[in-house]
Design an enzyme around this catalytic site. Structure first.
Site, PDB file in Angstrom:
ATOM      1  N   THR A 429      26.880  41.650   4.184  1.00  0.00           N
ATOM      2  CA  THR A 429      28.034  41.536   3.292  1.00  0.00           C
ATOM      3  C   THR A 429      28.937  42.748   3.489  1.00  0.00           C
ATOM      4  O   THR A 429      28.442  43.861   3.703  1.00  0.00           O
ATOM      5  CB  THR A 429      27.600  41.425   1.810  1.00  0.00           C
ATOM      6  OG1 THR A 429      28.758  41.306   0.978  1.00  0.00           O
ATOM      7  CG2 THR A 429      26.791  42.630   1.368  1.00  0.00           C
ATOM      8  N   HIS A 481      10.480  45.207  -1.623  1.00  0.00           N
ATOM      9  CA  HIS A 481       9.389  46.129  -1.318  1.00  0.00           C
ATOM     10  C   HIS A 481       8.029  45.417  -1.255  1.00  0.00           C
ATOM     11  O   HIS A 481       7.048  45.979  -0.753  1.00  0.00           O
ATOM     12  CB  HIS A 481       9.343  47.243  -2.373  1.00  0.00           C
ATOM     13  CG  HIS A 481       8.918  48.563  -1.817  1.00  0.00           C
ATOM     14  ND1 HIS A 481       8.142  48.685  -0.680  1.00  0.00           N
ATOM     15  CD2 HIS A 481       9.152  49.841  -2.229  1.00  0.00           C
ATOM     16  CE1 HIS A 481       7.916  49.959  -0.434  1.00  0.00           C
ATOM     17  NE2 HIS A 481       8.522  50.691  -1.358  1.00  0.00           N
TER      18      HIS A 481
END
Length: 510
Positions: A429, A481
């Site tokens: 993006t 994560h």
């Protein structure tokens, strides 16, 4: 008389433009100031209008061609339409009478949705019962969780009865309305359609698309706005001025409302006056916007999001673009060399080296993809969309740039399909196009990472013990994560930085 239609005069900061869309074809009649072609530059889309009543004779620059300031786009024949118009008007009643015997009712149905889309919402009806339509006229939008689908008229005729109103939920192939094919419907709609088309023609003649959109959003008509453009043409600035004048007017409204409560109920349903006479507007969230909101909140609630940052010296890429810009355009049929293609190629190479960043989570399973499908976020009037570049490992810079330009144009026109946005193993993006210096992007589930690009800004940097001014960009990598360790995320981002600061590595794959 033949007239040359030329490209606008571009400002100094804009070198050239691209012919985006022709709205008229050779031989087609045009009214004075009618929108005939869009020229797209690096910054804005410029409208070119007809210089007079006449006919578009010959197009010299096709869609996709690169044009310079004041370069001739087409040849226009003024006055040619005037002679053809009476004949067409005389022929219209005859044609209606000739086909009046052919009556047929056809059901207009919602599109067939793919398996991943359960239903849709009727967003906007562009035609009303009794209103005449030509074959393939855009009559209604169906909004799904991913895209807005257009439904067009199946033939010449009129809308009979609307069965599904705006806001209603519809399933695949569900009937939306009844359509009357043939002249019987045209006769029924002849009186209202004549006045409507006249009004529309007048409105189109004095206000361009941007101004008409602004008028619609402000709830104003052409008659309420004074045009200051060429020939009295209404500009967007005129609409803004009218809105400000309108907002200053309701000072006396509360007094009337206090003495007579009834008018309060008759106020516009989308707007209401606050305690101090200030206007508030309440609009329902579109289905697409609601889906975007739901997915972003879901990503934050279900993923263990973490962001790592780095910065990249964009000087080598900028020098490469400057050196080969013209040759690249000539070699690839007008395709421009932008920054995004370098980022896509760098990300593709980094994804090969760090498969976890290219993977996704499915329940308790980790799915590793043996290909690179990179989504490129595109901002549109309807919201953020992420069309996907398939198999970027097999694409060249020109292929990537051409595909991104196609996405941008179709996104602007609402033409992106569901197939364009399904899948994807990684997303990029670019908030830098809007001036963002630093941000924290949110991943697009079930993907596990997203790269955020930002504004290029000259900053003093220490190079070999000396302070040097260099064009720098902050990069942000947000990742899940649960799937990606911090070490892998940092190394992935450093790999992209190294590849961009030494573009030869992209060719050598080192």
């Amino acid at each position: 008389m033949s007239i040359e239609i030329k490209a606008p005069t571009f400002p100094e900061s804009v070198a050239d433009g691209t012919v985006a869309t022709w709205y008229k074809k050779p031989g087609e009649a045009c009214a004075r100031d009618e929108h005939i072609v869009d020229i797209e530059t690096d910054k804005v889309v410029l409208e070119v209008v007809a210089p007079a009543d006449g006919v578009l004779k010959e197009i010299l620059k096709a869609e996709g061609d690169i044009v310079l300031s004041d370069e001739v786009l087409a040849i226009f024949e003024s006055g040619a339409a005037a002679s053809a118009a009476p004949a067409e008007k005389a022929a219209a009643p005859a044609a209606a009478a000739a086909t009046s015997s052919s009556n047929e009712t056809v059901q207009i149905k919602a599109p067939t949705f793919p398996e991943s889309v359960a239903d849709g919402t009727v967003a906007t009806w562009y035609k009303q019962p009794g209103e005449a339509c030509s074959r393939d006229d855009h009559i209604v939008d169906i909004e799904t969780d991913k895209v807005v689908l257009e439904v067009v008229a199946p033939a010449d005729g009129v809308i009979g009865e609307i069965l599904k109103n705006e806001g209603d939920t519809v399933l695949s192939d569900e009937v939306l309305a009844n359509f009357l094919v043939g002249a019987s419907g045209a006769e029924a709609a002849s009186v209202p359609s004549a006045s409507t088309s006249a009004a529309e023609a007048d409105e189109d003649g004095v206000a361009g698309p941007a101004a008409r959109k602004a008028l619609s959003e402000a709830g104003l008509t052409v008659a309420q706005v004074k045009g200051t453009g060429k020939g009295g043409r209404i500009t967007k600035e005129d609409v803004d001025a009218a809105v400000k004048a309108k907002s200053a007017a309701p000072v006396a409204t509360p007094a009337k409302a206090a003495s007579a409560p009834a008018p309060k109920a008759a106020a516009t349903p989308m707007a209401a006056l606050g305690a101090e006479g200030r206007i508030e507007k309440r609009v329902p969230m579109t289905r697409l916007r609601a889906t975007i909101a739901k997915r972003l909140v879901e990503a934050q609630q279900t993923a263990a999001l973490l962001t790592t940052y780095n910065e990249v010296n964009m000087g080598p890429i900028m020098e490469l673009r400057k050196k080969y810009k013209d040759e690249f355009i000539k070699a690839h049929n007008g395709t421009k060399l932008g920054f995004m293609s370098f980022f896509v190629k760098a990300a593709t190479e980094a994804l090969k080296r760090f498969p976890a960043v290219n993977a996704s989570i499915d329940g308790n399973d980790m799915v590793y993809h043996g290909y690179q499908d990179i989504g490129v976020a595109v901002s549109t009037d309807r919201g953020l969309m992420v069309p996907v570049l398939r198999n970027t490992e097999a694409m060249g810079l020109a292929d990537i740039e051409s595909a991104i330009m196609d996405f941008a144009l179709r996104g602007r026109d609402g033409k992106l399909g569901m197939d364009d946005m399904q899948g994807g193993t990684f997303t990029i993006t670019n908030g830098g196009t809007f001036g963002s210096l630093l941000s924290t992007p949110i991943i697009n589930p079930p993907q596990t990472a997203i790269l955020g690009m930002h504004k290029i800004q000259e900053r003093p940097m220490a190079v070999n013990g000396q302070v040097v001014i260099q064009p720098m960009m902050y990069l942000a990598l947000s990742y899940d994560h649960r799937m990606i360790d911090g070490k892998e995320a940092v190394q992935f981002l450093v790999t992209i930085k190294d590849l961009l600061e030494d573009p030869a590595r992209l060719l050598l794959e080192i």
